[in-house]
Design a protein around this motif. Structure first.
Motif, mmCIF file in Angstrom:
data_model
loop_
_atom_site.group_PDB
_atom_site.id
_atom_site.type_symbol
_atom_site.label_atom_id
_atom_site.label_comp_id
_atom_site.label_asym_id
_atom_site.label_seq_id
_atom_site.Cartn_x
_atom_site.Cartn_y
_atom_site.Cartn_z
ATOM 1 N N LYS A 431 0.839 -1.202 0.000
ATOM 2 C CA LYS A 431 0.000 0.000 0.000
ATOM 3 C C LYS A 431 0.875 1.253 0.000
ATOM 4 N N SER A 432 1.885 1.293 0.863
ATOM 5 C CA SER A 432 2.768 2.459 0.942
ATOM 6 C C SER A 432 3.478 2.700 -0.380
ATOM 7 N N TYR A 433 3.942 1.617 -1.022
ATOM 8 C CA TYR A 433 4.626 1.775 -2.302
ATOM 9 C C TYR A 433 3.684 2.353 -3.355
ATOM 10 N N LEU A 434 2.480 1.806 -3.477
ATOM 11 C CA LEU A 434 1.544 2.272 -4.506
ATOM 12 C C LEU A 434 1.074 3.696 -4.245
ATOM 13 N N ASN A 435 1.207 4.163 -3.019
ATOM 14 C CA ASN A 435 0.845 5.545 -2.706
ATOM 15 C C ASN A 435 1.936 6.542 -3.071
ATOM 16 N N THR A 436 3.134 6.060 -3.406
ATOM 17 C CA THR A 436 4.233 6.970 -3.721
ATOM 18 C C THR A 436 4.210 7.393 -5.179
ATOM 19 N N GLU A 437 4.811 8.519 -5.436
ATOM 20 C CA GLU A 437 4.875 9.048 -6.804
ATOM 21 C C GLU A 437 5.699 8.144 -7.711
ATOM 22 N N ARG A 438 6.740 7.530 -7.160
ATOM 23 C CA ARG A 438 7.617 6.722 -7.993
ATOM 24 C C ARG A 438 6.985 5.424 -8.468
ATOM 25 N N ALA A 439 5.840 5.053 -7.892
ATOM 26 C CA ALA A 439 5.147 3.858 -8.372
ATOM 27 C C ALA A 439 4.581 4.065 -9.767
ATOM 28 N N GLY A 440 4.392 5.329 -10.159
ATOM 29 C CA GLY A 440 3.853 5.611 -11.486
ATOM 30 C C GLY A 440 2.384 5.228 -11.599
ATOM 31 N N LYS A 441 1.912 5.076 -12.841
ATOM 32 C CA LYS A 441 0.522 4.681 -13.069
ATOM 33 C C LYS A 441 0.359 3.185 -12.860
ATOM 34 N N TRP A 442 -0.768 2.793 -12.285
ATOM 35 C CA TRP A 442 -0.984 1.376 -12.030
ATOM 36 C C TRP A 442 -2.473 1.045 -12.015
ATOM 37 N N LEU A 443 -2.764 -0.216 -12.291
ATOM 38 C CA LEU A 443 -4.103 -0.789 -12.175
ATOM 39 C C LEU A 443 -3.998 -2.009 -11.272
ATOM 40 N N LEU A 444 -4.760 -2.002 -10.184
ATOM 41 C CA LEU A 444 -4.777 -3.117 -9.242
ATOM 42 C C LEU A 444 -6.119 -3.835 -9.372
ATOM 43 N N ILE A 445 -6.080 -5.104 -9.760
ATOM 44 C CA ILE A 445 -7.291 -5.902 -9.930
ATOM 45 C C ILE A 445 -7.418 -6.866 -8.761
ATOM 46 N N LEU A 446 -8.509 -6.741 -8.013
ATOM 47 C CA LEU A 446 -8.782 -7.598 -6.864
ATOM 48 C C LEU A 446 -9.936 -8.516 -7.239
ATOM 49 N N ASP A 447 -9.581 -9.717 -7.636
ATOM 50 C CA ASP A 447 -10.554 -10.668 -8.189
ATOM 51 C C ASP A 447 -11.225 -11.480 -7.075
ATOM 52 N N ASN A 448 -12.535 -11.719 -7.239
ATOM 53 C CA ASN A 448 -13.309 -12.518 -6.283
ATOM 54 C C ASN A 448 -13.364 -11.880 -4.896
ATOM 55 N N ALA A 449 -13.624 -10.575 -4.863
ATOM 56 C CA ALA A 449 -13.804 -9.879 -3.590
ATOM 57 C C ALA A 449 -15.232 -10.102 -3.124
ATOM 58 N N ASP A 450 -15.503 -11.266 -2.553
ATOM 59 C CA ASP A 450 -16.872 -11.684 -2.232
ATOM 60 C C ASP A 450 -17.168 -11.697 -0.730
ATOM 61 N N ASP A 451 -16.136 -11.870 0.090
ATOM 62 C CA ASP A 451 -16.328 -12.092 1.520
ATOM 63 C C ASP A 451 -16.384 -10.751 2.259
ATOM 64 N N ALA A 452 -17.599 -10.336 2.652
ATOM 65 C CA ALA A 452 -17.766 -9.043 3.318
ATOM 66 C C ALA A 452 -17.033 -9.004 4.658
ATOM 67 N N GLU A 453 -17.025 -10.093 5.377
ATOM 68 C CA GLU A 453 -16.336 -10.120 6.677
ATOM 69 C C GLU A 453 -14.840 -9.897 6.510
ATOM 70 N N MET A 454 -14.263 -10.520 5.505
ATOM 71 C CA MET A 454 -12.832 -10.364 5.241
ATOM 72 C C MET A 454 -12.492 -8.909 4.902
ATOM 73 N N TRP A 455 -13.362 -8.267 4.127
ATOM 74 C CA TRP A 455 -13.075 -6.925 3.648
ATOM 75 C C TRP A 455 -13.436 -5.840 4.648
#
Length: 529
Positions: A431-455
């Motif tokens: 999370k910290s890395y993706l929040n930095t400017e040097r990470a550049g542009k990115w797309l994060l795909i979170l597949d099968n985000a089904d479990d409400a308790e987990m999230w």
């Protein structure tokens, strides 16, 4: 990681790293042209850095934890440093070391030894000190990378120049530094030349005595008088291990096998990934007679050689945009593109427009029942983004369990070169890395985000996953979920539903998967009894 404007040149290109201990850091800093203000670094990096410049080279000075000096400490420091400064080109390991007496090299205290490749050896030999003591023989336990060609080339020129013009240039740098920094003169000035004691190998220091004042001077090795006060430079093999060599007989036994000139402790831990040249000022003879009054001067002569080398190397600044592109572009998707994918063109087009829109939504969710091909839609979108935008990284994480998420995050961290000090903190690190400017542009795909308790709720062992979602203007997050209510929470008002497969789409899918497409012309033949 946003930095002040004054820091921009060193952020763009960090030419090299000088990795030193506290006493050695002071000597290294005395050689610099200028220093920069403190550097903001990620919370996951425990190193302390000083950004500086010398002859136009951008330099990072890093110190090992005070009092913890070993190959293992160097490995930890190297990992974090490469994560914070991914553009490091090479390193200089500058500091003090112990000399190995020998007839072929008249190395005295205050002289400098520089690692130089010889035969099959890179210039530094990694050894296991414990095994050497047990077996009585030197045991090399690994090989390390050679220094980069640019350092070896200019090192060779300095060596040739030294043969014809002498070593006055090194002495001049030392003298000028002490004059310019008068507060260093007490600890870093050269001791009296008569205080250079080399005792016979069989004679050990008197137990309990802090100095050699009461040691038997009749047991001194008869060295030739020094011809000059100028520190000399020697090139050859350096041995790097996890313990200090304190026994002169062991020292001689280990050194004879390979012609080692110097022993030290940290270089092998740095050179595996970062090409490094080792520069050591000699402060003792690797025996029980420690002569600490030479440490400051030895550190200064080593730092002076590093400066001499950098004065000879022209500054090379690669195109920053090219380096940024190379640094930022990552493709971490465990699934191959489906060549038989058909249908869902309207949904994919809408997704692609939203993802690539400059001020578009940062979080989008695909929802639908199981079997409507949400994952295939996300996968096709990922490949289209990869083809369309050469600067955008794409990361894919299956979210079926905490264990799978952690495993994938560790893989991502490894590819990104992040310093994973504690795997339990891997979610926060990514999370910290993706929040930095040097990470550049990115797309994060979170597949099968089904479990409400987990999230949303987490557990006694794991916080809710929602807490670890990065927030960056350069990034986009795409969820796939069967749980529409959860999707609304994770990506409010940015939901793209995937309806059930209609008859026309089902026929196209079937056509792609059939080996004999003429079967579609005879529906009766498709009936399975």
């Amino acid at each position: 990681m946003q930095m002040p404007n004054a820091m921009r040149p060193c952020e763009d290109v960090v030419s090299l790293a000088i990795c030193v201990l506290p006493l050695e850091a002071a000597a290294a800093r005395s050689m610099l042209d200028r220093t920069h203000s403190p550097l903001p670094i990620p919370s996951t990096d425990s190193n302390a850095y000083q950004l500086s410049e010398l002859n136009g080279h951008c330099i990072v000075i890093a110190s090992l934890p005070n009092g913890i000096y070993s190959k293992v400490s160097a490995v930890t420091m190297r990992s974090c440093m490469r994560s914070t400064f991914p553009q490091l080109q090479y390193g200089l390991m500058v500091g003090i070391g112990g000399r190995v007496p020998g007839k072929s090299h008249d190395i005295r205290l205050g002289n400098v030894v520089v690692s130089k490749p010889a035969g099959k050896h890179s210039g530094v030999i990694q050894y296991d000190y414990g095994k050497a003591i047990q077996n009585g023989q030197f045991e090399a336990t690994g090989t390390v990378n050679k220094p980069p060609q640019v350092l070896l080339t200019h090192m060779g020129q300095l060596e040739a120049k030294q043969m014809t013009e002498g070593e006055d240039a090194l002495s001049h740098i030392v003298d000028e530094t002490l004059i310019r920094n008068s507060n260093m003169q007490g600890r870093f000035s050269p001791p009296d030349q008569h205080a250079d004691f080399l005792f016979q190998s069989s004679y050990h220091h008197i137990a309990g005595e802090g100095t050699c004042e009461y040691c038997d001077k009749e047991k001194l090795y008869k060295q030739q008088p020094r011809k000059t006060r100028t520190p000399r430079i020697h090139y050859g093999l350096i041995a790097s291990g996890d313990q200090v060599i304190k026994d002169s007989e062991t020292r001689d036994r280990l050194a004879q096998q390979y012609g080692i000139l110097c022993f030290e402790m940290e270089a092998a831990g740095l050179m595996d990934e970062l090409p490094t040249l080792v520069i050591r000022g000699i402060c003792d003879y690797c025996d029980s007679h420690k002569q600490k009054q030479w440490q400051g001067y030895a550190a200064l002569t080593a730092a002076a050689y590093a400066k001499l080398l950098l004065l000879a190397i022209p500054v090379s600044r690669p195109d920053a945009n090219l380096m940024n592109n190379k640094k930022m572009r990552h493709w971490i998707v465990p699934l191959a593109r489906n060549p038989n994918f058909v249908g869902r063109q309207d949904e994919i087009t809408k997704l692609e427009e939203s993802i690539t829109m400059q001020d578009g939504p940062r979080k989008i969710a695909i929802t639908g029942l199981g079997g409507v091909r949400k994952t295939q839609v996300a996968l096709e979108l990922a490949h289209r983004i990869r083809d369309r935008d050469k600067e955008c990284s794409v990361f894919w994480i299956p979210c079926t369990s905490h264990a799978i998420i952690k495993q994938m995050l560790l893989q991502i961290a490894q590819i990104l070169g992040l310093c994973v000090v504690n795997p339990a903190d891997i979610k926060e690190q990514v999370k910290s890395y993706l929040n930095t400017e040097r990470a550049g542009k990115w797309l994060l795909i979170l597949d099968n985000a089904d479990d409400a308790e987990m999230w949303l709720m987490g557990s006694h062992t794991a916080p809710p996953l929602e807490d670890f979602l990065p927030e960056s203007g350069q990034g986009r997050i795409l969820f796939t979920s069967r749980n529409r209510k959860l999707a609304m929470r994770l990506a409010p008002f940015n939901i793209i539903p995937i309806p059930d497969v209609d008859e026309e789409t089902a026929a196209k899918i079937l056509e792609k998967t059939l080996g004999h497409k003429d079967l579609l012309r005879d529906p009766a033949r498709l009936v399975i009894d």
